[in-house]
Motif scaffolding. Sequence first.
Motif, PDB file in Angstrom:
ATOM      1  N   TYR A 201       4.941  -3.446   7.198  1.00  0.00           N
ATOM      2  CA  TYR A 201       3.863  -3.754   6.255  1.00  0.00           C
ATOM      3  C   TYR A 201       4.172  -3.165   4.883  1.00  0.00           C
ATOM      4  O   TYR A 201       4.018  -3.809   3.853  1.00  0.00           O
ATOM      5  CB  TYR A 201       2.536  -3.206   6.785  1.00  0.00           C
ATOM      6  N   ARG A 202       4.637  -1.934   4.886  1.00  0.00           N
ATOM      7  CA  ARG A 202       4.910  -1.281   3.600  1.00  0.00           C
ATOM      8  C   ARG A 202       5.953  -2.058   2.804  1.00  0.00           C
ATOM      9  O   ARG A 202       5.831  -2.240   1.599  1.00  0.00           O
ATOM     10  CB  ARG A 202       5.381   0.162   3.828  1.00  0.00           C
ATOM     11  N   LYS A 203       6.960  -2.526   3.509  1.00  0.00           N
ATOM     12  CA  LYS A 203       8.028  -3.272   2.810  1.00  0.00           C
ATOM     13  C   LYS A 203       7.507  -4.610   2.288  1.00  0.00           C
ATOM     14  O   LYS A 203       7.801  -4.980   1.157  1.00  0.00           O
ATOM     15  CB  LYS A 203       9.205  -3.498   3.757  1.00  0.00           C
ATOM     16  N   GLU A 204       6.787  -5.309   3.141  1.00  0.00           N
ATOM     17  CA  GLU A 204       6.217  -6.592   2.717  1.00  0.00           C
ATOM     18  C   GLU A 204       5.408  -6.423   1.445  1.00  0.00           C
ATOM     19  O   GLU A 204       5.562  -7.162   0.478  1.00  0.00           O
ATOM     20  CB  GLU A 204       5.262  -7.133   3.802  1.00  0.00           C
ATOM     21  N   VAL A 205       4.537  -5.439   1.484  1.00  0.00           N
ATOM     22  CA  VAL A 205       3.608  -5.268   0.378  1.00  0.00           C
ATOM     23  C   VAL A 205       4.346  -4.782  -0.867  1.00  0.00           C
ATOM     24  O   VAL A 205       4.078  -5.243  -1.974  1.00  0.00           O
ATOM     25  CB  VAL A 205       2.482  -4.286   0.773  1.00  0.00           C
ATOM     26  N   LEU A 206       5.292  -3.894  -0.674  1.00  0.00           N
ATOM     27  CA  LEU A 206       6.036  -3.394  -1.826  1.00  0.00           C
ATOM     28  C   LEU A 206       6.762  -4.546  -2.525  1.00  0.00           C
ATOM     29  O   LEU A 206       6.781  -4.643  -3.756  1.00  0.00           O
ATOM     30  CB  LEU A 206       7.029  -2.322  -1.360  1.00  0.00           C
ATOM     31  N   PHE A 207       7.343  -5.406  -1.733  1.00  0.00           N
ATOM     32  CA  PHE A 207       8.016  -6.576  -2.292  1.00  0.00           C
ATOM     33  C   PHE A 207       7.017  -7.425  -3.085  1.00  0.00           C
ATOM     34  O   PHE A 207       7.256  -7.787  -4.232  1.00  0.00           O
ATOM     35  CB  PHE A 207       8.643  -7.401  -1.151  1.00  0.00           C
ATOM     36  N   ASN A 208       5.879  -7.696  -2.444  1.00  0.00           N
ATOM     37  CA  ASN A 208       4.888  -8.566  -3.087  1.00  0.00           C
ATOM     38  C   ASN A 208       4.339  -7.982  -4.384  1.00  0.00           C
ATOM     39  O   ASN A 208       4.214  -8.687  -5.385  1.00  0.00           O
ATOM     40  CB  ASN A 208       3.712  -8.826  -2.128  1.00  0.00           C
ATOM     41  N   ILE A 209       4.009  -6.694  -4.347  1.00  0.00           N
ATOM     42  CA  ILE A 209       3.395  -6.135  -5.564  1.00  0.00           C
ATOM     43  C   ILE A 209       4.440  -5.927  -6.657  1.00  0.00           C
ATOM     44  O   ILE A 209       4.108  -5.916  -7.835  1.00  0.00           O
ATOM     45  CB  ILE A 209       2.588  -4.842  -5.299  1.00  0.00           C
ATOM     46  N   SER A 210       5.692  -5.791  -6.253  1.00  0.00           N
ATOM     47  CA  SER A 210       6.733  -5.642  -7.275  1.00  0.00           C
ATOM     48  C   SER A 210       6.905  -6.941  -8.049  1.00  0.00           C
ATOM     49  O   SER A 210       6.937  -6.946  -9.274  1.00  0.00           O
ATOM     50  CB  SER A 210       8.066  -5.239  -6.637  1.00  0.00           C
ATOM     51  N   LYS A 211       6.975  -8.034  -7.320  1.00  0.00           N
ATOM     52  CA  LYS A 211       7.154  -9.299  -8.049  1.00  0.00           C
ATOM     53  C   LYS A 211       5.894  -9.639  -8.829  1.00  0.00           C
ATOM     54  O   LYS A 211       5.938 -10.322  -9.849  1.00  0.00           O
ATOM     55  CB  LYS A 211       7.596 -10.426  -7.117  1.00  0.00           C
ATOM     56  N   ALA A 212       4.754  -9.129  -8.366  1.00  0.00           N
ATOM     57  CA  ALA A 212       3.490  -9.475  -9.012  1.00  0.00           C
ATOM     58  C   ALA A 212       3.310  -8.815 -10.377  1.00  0.00           C
ATOM     59  O   ALA A 212       2.435  -9.206 -11.133  1.00  0.00           O
ATOM     60  CB  ALA A 212       2.321  -9.099  -8.107  1.00  0.00           C
ATOM     61  N   ILE A 213       4.162  -7.831 -10.687  1.00  0.00           N
ATOM     62  CA  ILE A 213       4.060  -7.212 -12.019  1.00  0.00           C
ATOM     63  C   ILE A 213       4.127  -8.283 -13.102  1.00  0.00           C
ATOM     64  O   ILE A 213       3.476  -8.189 -14.124  1.00  0.00           O
ATOM     65  CB  ILE A 213       5.230  -6.211 -12.247  1.00  0.00           C
ATOM     66  N   PHE A 214       4.901  -9.305 -12.827  1.00  0.00           N
ATOM     67  CA  PHE A 214       5.162 -10.304 -13.864  1.00  0.00           C
ATOM     68  C   PHE A 214       4.228 -11.502 -13.760  1.00  0.00           C
ATOM     69  O   PHE A 214       4.384 -12.487 -14.447  1.00  0.00           O
ATOM     70  CB  PHE A 214       6.629 -10.749 -13.795  1.00  0.00           C
ATOM     71  N   GLU A 215       3.291 -11.422 -12.816  1.00  0.00           N
ATOM     72  CA  GLU A 215       2.308 -12.500 -12.703  1.00  0.00           C
ATOM     73  C   GLU A 215       1.063 -12.105 -13.478  1.00  0.00           C
ATOM     74  O   GLU A 215       0.845 -10.937 -13.765  1.00  0.00           O
ATOM     75  CB  GLU A 215       1.968 -12.741 -11.224  1.00  0.00           C
ATOM     76  N   ASN A 216       0.236 -13.060 -13.773  1.00  0.00           N
ATOM     77  CA  ASN A 216      -0.963 -12.758 -14.564  1.00  0.00           C
ATOM     78  C   ASN A 216      -1.888 -11.789 -13.858  1.00  0.00           C
ATOM     79  O   ASN A 216      -2.464 -10.906 -14.439  1.00  0.00           O
ATOM     80  CB  ASN A 216      -1.726 -14.048 -14.877  1.00  0.00           C
ATOM     81  N   ASP A 217      -2.046 -12.004 -12.551  1.00  0.00           N
ATOM     82  CA  ASP A 217      -2.969 -11.162 -11.799  1.00  0.00           C
ATOM     83  C   ASP A 217      -2.198 -10.041 -11.105  1.00  0.00           C
ATOM     84  O   ASP A 217      -2.282  -9.853  -9.907  1.00  0.00           O
ATOM     85  CB  ASP A 217      -3.742 -11.992 -10.775  1.00  0.00           C
ATOM     86  N   ALA A 218      -1.422  -9.317 -11.909  1.00  0.00           N
ATOM     87  CA  ALA A 218      -0.550  -8.290 -11.345  1.00  0.00           C
ATOM     88  C   ALA A 218      -1.324  -7.223 -10.579  1.00  0.00           C
ATOM     89  O   ALA A 218      -0.882  -6.732  -9.553  1.00  0.00           O
ATOM     90  CB  ALA A 218       0.250  -7.627 -12.456  1.00  0.00           C
ATOM     91  N   LYS A 219      -2.473  -6.864 -11.103  1.00  0.00           N
ATOM     92  CA  LYS A 219      -3.198  -5.774 -10.453  1.00  0.00           C
ATOM     93  C   LYS A 219      -3.704  -6.222  -9.093  1.00  0.00           C
ATOM     94  O   LYS A 219      -4.139  -7.343  -8.911  1.00  0.00           O
ATOM     95  CB  LYS A 219      -4.403  -5.359 -11.309  1.00  0.00           C
ATOM     96  N   ASN A 220      -3.652  -5.310  -8.188  1.00  0.00           N
ATOM     97  CA  ASN A 220      -4.248  -5.583  -6.897  1.00  0.00           C
ATOM     98  C   ASN A 220      -5.738  -5.771  -7.117  1.00  0.00           C
ATOM     99  O   ASN A 220      -6.337  -5.152  -7.970  1.00  0.00           O
ATOM    100  CB  ASN A 220      -3.999  -4.379  -5.988  1.00  0.00           C
ATOM    101  N   SER A 221      -6.318  -6.630  -6.337  1.00  0.00           N
ATOM    102  CA  SER A 221      -7.735  -6.936  -6.558  1.00  0.00           C
ATOM    103  C   SER A 221      -8.656  -5.801  -6.169  1.00  0.00           C
ATOM    104  O   SER A 221      -9.790  -5.745  -6.564  1.00  0.00           O
ATOM    105  CB  SER A 221      -8.111  -8.185  -5.787  1.00  0.00           C
ATOM    106  N   ARG A 222      -8.182  -4.903  -5.356  1.00  0.00           N
ATOM    107  CA  ARG A 222      -9.097  -3.855  -4.870  1.00  0.00           C
ATOM    108  C   ARG A 222      -9.218  -2.698  -5.844  1.00  0.00           C
ATOM    109  O   ARG A 222      -8.242  -2.307  -6.413  1.00  0.00           O
ATOM    110  CB  ARG A 222      -8.591  -3.305  -3.545  1.00  0.00           C
TER     111      ARG A 222
END
Lengths: 296, 791
Positions: A275-296
């Motif tokens: 889980y940690r790896k999955e999420v780390l991958f996802n949030i890393s690429k999300a830096i460059f997306e508009n909604d980079a911040k986690n919603s929580r």
Amino acid sequence: MDFNIITPVTVKELLGTMKKFQKKKFRFGAGCTDLLMELKRNPEENLTVINLSRVKDPLFTGIKKSAAGFRFGAMLTAHKIMVNEEIRNNFKVLHEAAESLASTQIRQVATVGGNVCTASPSGDMACALVALEADCEILGITGKKGMVPITGFFTGVRKTVLKKNELLCGIFVPAKNKKSKNIYSGFVKIGTRQSMECSVVSLAYHIQADAGGKIIHAGVAIGSSAPTIRFAEDAAHYLVGKKFENISVNERKEFAARVLTYATPIDDLRATAWYRKEVLFNISKAIFENDAKNSR
Amino acid sequence: MKKNLKVIGKPIPKHDARSRITGEAVYGHDIVLPHMLHGVILRTEHPSAIIESIDVSAAKKLPGVVCVITADDVDVNNISYKRDHPILKKNEVNCIRDEIAAVAAETKEIARQALKLIKVKYKIRKGIYDPHEALKKDAPQINKFIGGKFSNKNIAETFHYEHGNLAEEKKKSAVTITRRFTLPRVTHACMATSNITAHYTKTDKKLLLYSSTQVPFLYQRDMAHALKMNPSDIRIIQPVIGGGFGSKLDMYPFEPICALLSIKTGRPVQILYSREEEFIASPTRQPMIIDLTVGADAKGNFTFREINIIKDNGAYTSWGATTPFVIMQAFSSLYKIPACCFDAMAVYTNNVFAGSFRGYGNPQATFALERMIDLLADELGMGKAEIRLLNANEKGEVTGQGLHYETCGHKECLETVIAKSHFKKKKSPEKSGRYKRGIGLASMLHVGGGAKIYRSDGCGTTVKIDPYGFCTVITGSTEIGQGSETVLAMMAAEELGIDLNKIKIINTDTDVKPWDVGVHASRTSFVAGNSLLGAIKILKEKLNKKAAQLLNTNDSYFDYENGNIYLQNTNGGEPANAKKNSVLKKNSEIPDSSFVKLDKVVREMHFGEPNELAIASYFYEPSSKFQDKTFKGNVSGTYAFASQSIEVEVDTYTGNVKVLDIYVAQDVGKVLNPLLLDGQIEGGILQGVGYALSEELLVKEGRILNPNFHNYKMLTAADIPNIHFYPVETNDKQGPYGAKGVGEAPLIPTAAAIANAVCNALAIELLDLPVTPEKILKALAEKEKLKKQTV
Ligand SMILES: Cc1cc2nc3c(=O)[nH]c(=O)nc-3n(C[C@H](O)[C@H](O)[C@H](O)COP(=O)(O)OP(=O)(O)OC[C@H]3O[C@@H](n4cnc5c(N)ncnc54)[C@H](O)[C@@H]3O)c2cc1C
């Protein structure tokens, strides 16, 4: 849990106390939010806590800005960091890390020095400081000061380079690159609760770009993913020279994959390594997306 | 009953709010008695082992230690609902909570130090932690105190219920779905940890207990049985209770242990749990596996439900084993259902034992049931709102189990939340993007007028008025923070026409208060309220007589307002309002033949001939019936219904679920106090959100892995979603002012609605709780894999 407390109020008294206790068992207590938990778990006999919270000296509690950077005392609380305008404007990653720490009550006493010295892989402000490539200012028993880069400060889970005759007195965050005009800075903390939460994984980034949006310097750090907070140097390097706004989907994935090479997470009660790896991958690429911040 | 309510229905703050917030309130932890000792308990190190020897000699020698006890030092009976639980364990241990010895010492520190000096030799056994393993033929018997009663030696309790023609209804079914649902172990985590102070006085051989029990009179009897004492020699005083939620329905070993330490030493003894001990040694909600098969005809009418439940009982049996009483109600009677066949068993394991918890099995049942309705709707290609509305319960319905819905707000609750949440507009979520929104529906049915499980479901009340016009209500009921004291005071103020601050509630002492079965089953406002109203009615008859005498009239119709008793204008049937107002404007010193002051009436009763007290007592027993051997019968005075529609946003990058808006409609009969009602709704919902998303007591081989708030993810104030509450008033004639029980309901449908919303958002199927981020990412990954395989 039973211990003596000594409360020096000047730096001189503090150093004197340290000298006196070199042959005895002692611990520093700043906000004591980590220390008390630890002593509750593993009580130590004949222990003295040297209480740092009354040392009124700019060395420990001041904030100073200079051309070279920003220096603040180790005894600054998470609350003080969170409400500091300079920090909010220049080092958003640290502001957000302080804001995400525990709860209003804990933030009133928890210090940045304690967060660093506790050397937990999940330390929030510590993670931000690694992304900022901060230096740790160490005060020796003789009054002599030295500097250690924060990446070299941590030596393992809850282990640091500090010797018994030393303590952390301040943190230095280097000023931004002169050409830096656009800063993309943030702290992403993943956990279950909105407050009182220890990160399952965290990502700190501080990316500087020139007027044209081209990245000239980047700092990226990950928490709760390895025995210590890690500076993802290779991933940060990968960004340099690219235009932040134009980073392609494939480049985002490449960046995330490079971040992931620094992660050696474990399975624990809070999450599996998978889980940690999955999420780390996802949030890393999300830096460059508009909604980079986690919603929580 | 009065028509124009002056106090009832008003948002009056809890009368104890200030004392609780300022720290003035005296909780069990605040009690200090002269010469008090501190008790601690030595628990086993292994969940399953033979005890070879216990050596307490070193502990006894430690200065400051006054008493050390083991099973060999006491002459006691087993405790628990099935009397299958020894207070101190001897020969063997079967659960990580097991109490082996206890110490009373001058300080807590000394007592804890003494524990370390007690040497226990164990022969470790392989424990059984899976109820299915426990049911195997060659499994050893875990609890040796009962047995032989059931088909398998490790069965603690079974339930079978049925109604309708199952075979016929199966034939009628156009769709049939079978699934297995798994529900976790969660715990109450009350703000105040478990506590007790025992004070045995050797001179009169009486035992005084300061205890947080929710059921003082049952507790008194259980304690007497355990200690082989006369119940009347035991007096229970309830200090301010820092949370109950059902956790204090049973008596646990630490309580008689504390009493035993006091009996042995002749000094007061106090036992307080640490937070860690609270997580390890206080009860949990039943973990269970629910195998459910349901059917519906082509039009979407439900046809049948077939249910098989295995509950992990743990090593001993608490009241929690009786949760199938409530579980079967949900399955037999929530929505119209022609046929139902229900089986449940509680199975002994070496896990920690489960107890009762707000909702009493209903959150588990409702989760399975309401998830299944979504699956049925999908299978039939029907709307999730439509299928529910089609099958919703109705007023006047007598269900297959014999529950009689004299009032029923089910349809109105559903319609309200469907409309307010724009359910039909939102039900098809957008397909792409990181964040996905979904919406889910669920309803619930729960007893709303007590539950006749014990020989009486009643409550006694004594009301007295003093010569100064103040009223004391001595109620059998118990306050555990829910606000019953405030609501009872409001009722008394309403009926007697006096200020709220002139009303005192006495409810904490078994030597003083009349009998009551306890605070559970959302029953207190309903049962204690009716009991109070009954007592006031009798008291008013006395007061009216005296008032008539003083006002020189033969009339017997009076109004109670502003501290006065007014003669009613009985000619037109209308109260003498015009007259009353003119009277009030006049100087009240001037005698008026239309009213008399309440306190004067009381004084005249006390001091005039024939001297008489202004006091009355009443015992209220709800009209509900015992269920027969087949569990049929109208078990509650009335029934509560609720529906929730919940919108969530799922972060597909992290699996985190953000609960955005919760729309709640609940049939509360009548709103007695909107502020307290909101408190019940919000608190319940947050507990429900925790059950849905984050809470789980993790257990491995009988040991609890997360006995702290750090890793037990109870939600905080910062996690409260937007709650939109719409009370539905059905004015049940059984209830006080028309009110029904409200306490448990808000938590019951929440997890089901959230899981439905998440499944709606992601098009995945979730059958387990809690819906953790990790489970969501796994489900998404599997879905992705399947998609690739099929491409
Ligand atoms: C309920 C709760 C929630 C928490 N949530 C979070 C969270 O969300 N994120 C997070 O990162 N942390 C969290 N923590 C951990 C803790 O609050 C932080 O790490 C905090 O910053 C520690 O600071 P402190 O001043 O309290 O440190 P202390 O407990 O006083 O000290 C921590 C350690 O550092 C040493 N030390 C302290 N100051 C110095 C110094 N100047 N020089 C040398 N050694 C020193 C101490 O001897 C000790 O070993 C939480 C803790 C609690 C109790």
